[in-house]
Design a protein around this motif. Structure first.
Motif, PDB file in Angstrom:
ATOM      1  N   LEU A   9      26.528  -8.622  23.343  1.00  0.00           N
ATOM      2  CA  LEU A   9      26.322 -10.036  23.666  1.00  0.00           C
ATOM      3  C   LEU A   9      26.737 -10.937  22.508  1.00  0.00           C
ATOM      4  O   LEU A   9      27.348 -11.986  22.715  1.00  0.00           O
ATOM      5  N   ILE A  10      26.431 -10.508  21.296  1.00  0.00           N
ATOM      6  CA  ILE A  10      26.828 -11.287  20.114  1.00  0.00           C
ATOM      7  C   ILE A  10      28.352 -11.313  19.997  1.00  0.00           C
ATOM      8  O   ILE A  10      28.948 -12.361  19.735  1.00  0.00           O
ATOM      9  N   TYR A  11      28.998 -10.163  20.217  1.00  0.00           N
ATOM     10  CA  TYR A  11      30.465 -10.121  20.190  1.00  0.00           C
ATOM     11  C   TYR A  11      31.055 -11.024  21.266  1.00  0.00           C
ATOM     12  O   TYR A  11      32.070 -11.685  21.042  1.00  0.00           O
ATOM     13  N   MET A  12      30.421 -11.048  22.439  1.00  0.00           N
ATOM     14  CA  MET A  12      30.906 -11.888  23.525  1.00  0.00           C
ATOM     15  C   MET A  12      30.824 -13.364  23.133  1.00  0.00           C
ATOM     16  O   MET A  12      31.765 -14.129  23.354  1.00  0.00           O
ATOM     17  N   LEU A  13      29.720 -13.772  22.528  1.00  0.00           N
ATOM     18  CA  LEU A  13      29.565 -15.167  22.115  1.00  0.00           C
ATOM     19  C   LEU A  13      30.582 -15.543  21.038  1.00  0.00           C
ATOM     20  O   LEU A  13      31.157 -16.637  21.072  1.00  0.00           O
ATOM     21  N   ILE A  14      30.811 -14.631  20.098  1.00  0.00           N
ATOM     22  CA  ILE A  14      31.800 -14.895  19.050  1.00  0.00           C
ATOM     23  C   ILE A  14      33.190 -15.030  19.657  1.00  0.00           C
ATOM     24  O   ILE A  14      33.961 -15.933  19.300  1.00  0.00           O
ATOM     25  N   THR A  15      33.509 -14.170  20.615  1.00  0.00           N
ATOM     26  CA  THR A  15      34.812 -14.232  21.274  1.00  0.00           C
ATOM     27  C   THR A  15      34.975 -15.531  22.051  1.00  0.00           C
ATOM     28  O   THR A  15      36.029 -16.184  21.981  1.00  0.00           O
ATOM     29  N   LEU A  16      33.956 -15.933  22.811  1.00  0.00           N
ATOM     30  CA  LEU A  16      34.019 -17.187  23.558  1.00  0.00           C
ATOM     31  C   LEU A  16      34.176 -18.386  22.626  1.00  0.00           C
ATOM     32  O   LEU A  16      34.949 -19.305  22.910  1.00  0.00           O
TER      33      LEU A  16
END
Length: 138
Positions: A9-16
């Motif tokens: 989830l943290i990686y997803m937020l960073i990517t977004l």
């Protein structure tokens, strides 16, 4: 397992965040001015300045960026330059057709991919397997 989900989830937020930042910068660096579709050079200078102020284009770039991020998170996407409709209404109108196309394409891709994968595995090292592998890699 919870750590893995949290990390993803943290990686997803960073990517977004990275994608949103790149899009903001990319549209600011493109040649030309998107506001020319709405703000005509033939307009009076005072009218042009009022319209730029209405769109927030009179503010510094960093302030525009933070407003952009805030509006992105709160889903206040404003109005289209072209049609003057709410962007949220445009996106929601096309959402179901997009979802239908996406699901249809995914089903077709899975069916063809699994089917061709089974055939290629069955005919191992045949011209069909080698050709399918080359096409898949390309």
């Amino acid at each position: 397992m919870a750590d893995y989900i949290l990390r993803r989830l943290i990686y997803m937020l960073i990517t977004l965040f990275a994608v949103a930042s790149i899009l903001f910068l990319m549209f600011r660096m493109l040649p030309g001015d998107a506001t020319l579709q709405v703000i005509s050079p033939a307009m009076d200078e005072a009218v042009q300045q009022r319209m730029k102020a209405a769109f927030g284009l009179d503010k510094p770039l960093l302030q525009q960026y933070f407003i952009y991020l805030k509006n992105l998170v709160t889903m206040e996407w404003g109005r289209s330059f072209v049609t003057a409709q709410e962007v949220t209404a445009i996106v929601s109108y096309r959402f179901w057709n997009t979802l239908l196309l996406m699901v249809s394409g995914l089903c077709m891709t899975l069916t063809l991919g699994i089917g061709l994968g089974i055939i290629m595995a069955w005919k191992r090292n045949s011209p069909l397997d080698i050709g399918g592998t080359v096409v898949g890699l390309i």
